[in-house]
Write an enzyme that holds these catalytic residues in place. Sequence first.
Site, short mmCIF file in Angstrom:
data_model
loop_
_atom_site.label_atom_id
_atom_site.label_comp_id
_atom_site.label_asym_id
_atom_site.label_seq_id
_atom_site.Cartn_x
_atom_site.Cartn_y
_atom_site.Cartn_z
N HIS A 163 0.79 -1.54 -0.21
CA HIS A 163 0.52 0.04 -0.11
C HIS A 163 0.62 1.49 0.21
CE1 HIS A 163 -4.15 2.07 -0.21
NE2 HIS A 163 -3.40 2.23 1.14
N TYR A 198 4.36 0.75 -2.99
CA TYR A 198 3.89 0.11 -4.33
C TYR A 198 5.47 -1.01 -5.25
CZ TYR A 198 1.14 3.58 -4.48
OH TYR A 198 -0.72 4.07 -3.35
N LYS A 226 -7.47 14.21 -6.91
CA LYS A 226 -6.68 12.35 -6.87
C LYS A 226 -8.08 11.86 -6.20
CE LYS A 226 -3.41 10.20 -4.08
NZ LYS A 226 -2.62 9.98 -3.06
N SER A 240 -8.58 4.41 -2.69
CA SER A 240 -9.22 3.67 -2.79
C SER A 240 -8.68 3.20 -1.35
CB SER A 240 -8.77 2.50 -3.57
OG SER A 240 -7.26 1.18 -2.44
N HIS A 241 -10.02 2.65 -0.90
CA HIS A 241 -10.23 2.45 0.92
C HIS A 241 -11.35 1.37 0.66
CE1 HIS A 241 -10.25 4.82 4.81
NE2 HIS A 241 -9.10 4.23 4.02
N ARG A 258 -8.12 14.86 2.86
CA ARG A 258 -7.09 16.00 3.53
C ARG A 258 -5.72 16.10 2.43
NH1 ARG A 258 -8.79 12.93 7.26
NH2 ARG A 258 -7.24 10.84 6.95
N ASP A 259 -5.86 15.34 1.27
CA ASP A 259 -5.19 14.77 0.41
C ASP A 259 -4.77 16.41 -0.75
OD1 ASP A 259 -3.80 12.60 0.88
OD2 ASP A 259 -4.57 11.44 -0.28
N GLU A 306 -3.82 4.49 12.65
CA GLU A 306 -4.05 5.47 11.64
C GLU A 306 -5.08 6.71 12.20
OE1 GLU A 306 -4.43 2.74 8.44
OE2 GLU A 306 -2.31 2.67 8.31
N GLY A 326 -2.74 9.32 -8.74
CA GLY A 326 -3.59 7.74 -8.72
C GLY A 326 -3.26 6.96 -7.28
N SER A 382 -4.11 -0.79 -5.78
CA SER A 382 -4.82 -1.15 -4.91
C SER A 382 -4.71 -2.79 -5.41
CB SER A 382 -6.30 -1.02 -4.19
OG SER A 382 -6.88 -1.47 -3.43
#
Length: 758
Positions: free
Chosen positions: A47, A50, A89, A92-93, A114-115, A321, A542, A545
Amino acid sequence: MSEQTITSETIKQHNLTQDEYAKICDLMGREPNLTELGVFSVMWSEHCSYKSSRVHLKRLPTRGPRVIVPPGENAGVVDIGDDWCVAFKVESHNHPSFIEPFQGAATGVGGILRDVFTMGARPMAAMNSLRFGPLSEASASADRQRTLNRNKSILKGCVSGIGHYGNCFGVPTIGGEVVFDESYSLNPLVNAFALGLVRQDQIFFGKASGIGNPVMYVGAKTGRDGIHGATMASAEFDEEALEKRPTVQVGDPFLEKLLLEACLEAMRSGAIEGIQDMGAAGLTSSSVEMAARAGTGLEIDLTLVPQRETGMTAYEMLLSESQERMLIVARRGREKEVVEIFNKWDLDAVVIGKVVEGDRLKIIHNGKVEADLPVLALTDEAPKYEREMSPRSKVQSPKTERPDFGHLNLDFGQVLRTLLASPNICSKHWVYEQYDSMVRTNTAVLPGADAAVIRVKETRRAIAMCLDGNGRYVGVNAFEGAKLTVAEAARNVVCVGAKPIAVTNCLNFASPERPEVMRSFSDVIDGLIEACETFETPVVSGNVSFYNETDGRGILPTPVIGMVGVVDDVRKLITQGFKAEGDVIALLGTTGDDLSVSEFAQTIAGLSFDEMAAKGRVPQLDLALEKQVQDTCLKLADDGLIRSAHDCSDGGLAVALAELCFSSLGRDAVGAEIELAGNGLPKKAVLFGETPSRIIISFAAEDLDKVKAAVGDCPFEVIGKVAGANLRISVDQSVAIDSPVAELEGLWKNSLAKELEG
């Protein structure tokens, strides 16, 4: 430094291989302690690092004249003119949304917001791409019914969580997609997108620059929620997955709204050097990534971190987190200013460390050094795997054998009604009516259209955006399917009158340890490259996932494309839906025999995915023709000659024509009289085939000659007019469909709610 024995079982629990552990020891010159192992575990997780995809992602086109910030920061940024930029952006979650649908989806929205505002941009719009397993089935067994009920529960929880977070935060959720397929059963995909506006001279970066500058923790207090969330998202599911509920974070959208305002105010004050969201891997990834980008080291004292639970260890604080937190590098001497701004918004802001020379991350807790790590070992030295790939499949040709649907005795009117009520085509208003799509009053085109649009106030510009994916196409042919996905996303943006300018992507796949999965991943990258270069839409951000599997059964390869476009003059927007009696209806593009991998093949012919994969051929995409059709539609919109435009995709021409007849934006439903030429094709292919590069347009009858002149040599055919209350479609002068629009719209509009209530 604290001492703990690291066993092979401990290494396995941290989702690391023995070879990876040996590499860690080699990089450090010693064995790590448990806290250090935890840091490596999350930073080297799929995650965060990569490790299976980096070698492929580097091939993507990421630069262009509009690109201000390419991939590598929290969000990509592109120039839209007049000194305005958009940051956007998609992420995935998926894994958290399976374990705890409401909070999993809600915190996905919080993270992507937040990103965006970490870049200095105010979030202006959110979208989501959702995929679930089937909701109902005729004559399901008791076991199967439990699975179907769980799919319903996951959908309801995810939609509720998305609506709750976005609505409370105060960002309009203005578009997206909802898709159903057996491969997503108990394996949902929740891809969250956000876009924000920022002045070009006010963009911020996640860098820990300036030796001696203070490192500040701001926002919510740290708890034990979300520990090892990043590593959980790097493993497939099994029957023990639901025991991982503690790894799902809990969000507070009201606190996030305060955090947004405080961050933007602190940025404007000039007191901030760099800022980073504490997302996946929390305080660990934010500190490591900021230091790596700046080429500096950090010293952090965890004793100073605001905590909402007692007795937390260094390991727990580093890997938590907990949501709504940021790491800030302030300018030395201006710490008090930052603290005052955040305190004004009722938020914690404390100095927890400083930027130092060198390249090490030193973590202190209760006076002890708990971790002392080389920063680049956690980032640049993370494993890069060139995973085994199965051989490339044969390139499909127009002569590829296809299923024969000749045995089907069809009532075309009933086929249209069945398709309009099918889960993938029916209206998703049950979903998007739970979202506030009008907050901030910038929304110009509402959910349900080909693309959503927001105005840029104080200018004439507007921003269009959409999310598109087609796992069925990509599963049958990854290279062609990826190209088709980008083409449809660009076409959807064009259909509201916007020029496509850039892409964000969310690449959802099964386990990268399976050679066939990595082959499809690589082929998808190649397809994205070819299509994005054609449309001049670089990929600026991007997410990948992997490990979307349940009990060894993987999802369809599902790249989701977020396409962003610009409308230079908001008065030239086009909206979906026929406008006036007597308007001419025309088709840009040509129709082929493209039924074999379609909604018709699945819903009407009853083909399974395996049957489509064995015998089917995805629609052939001619990128030059696609670009010509899109450019022609944009020219007609710019010249003010067309009143509506609609992409022809799932369900083919008949479905697209029906959707254009339905009521929208306060307009009553209207009918249409259509005459199609068969050109030797089967009628069902003419009506329901999914040939790409087609846009249905409508315009005033008196403008026909002007439209013909503007179209030039682009394929163009007048196919009918807006008239009456029925949708009447003839093929080769023989009536194939003649149905009241009100009846069709009722089926289309109410189907999903009935499935969920049944």
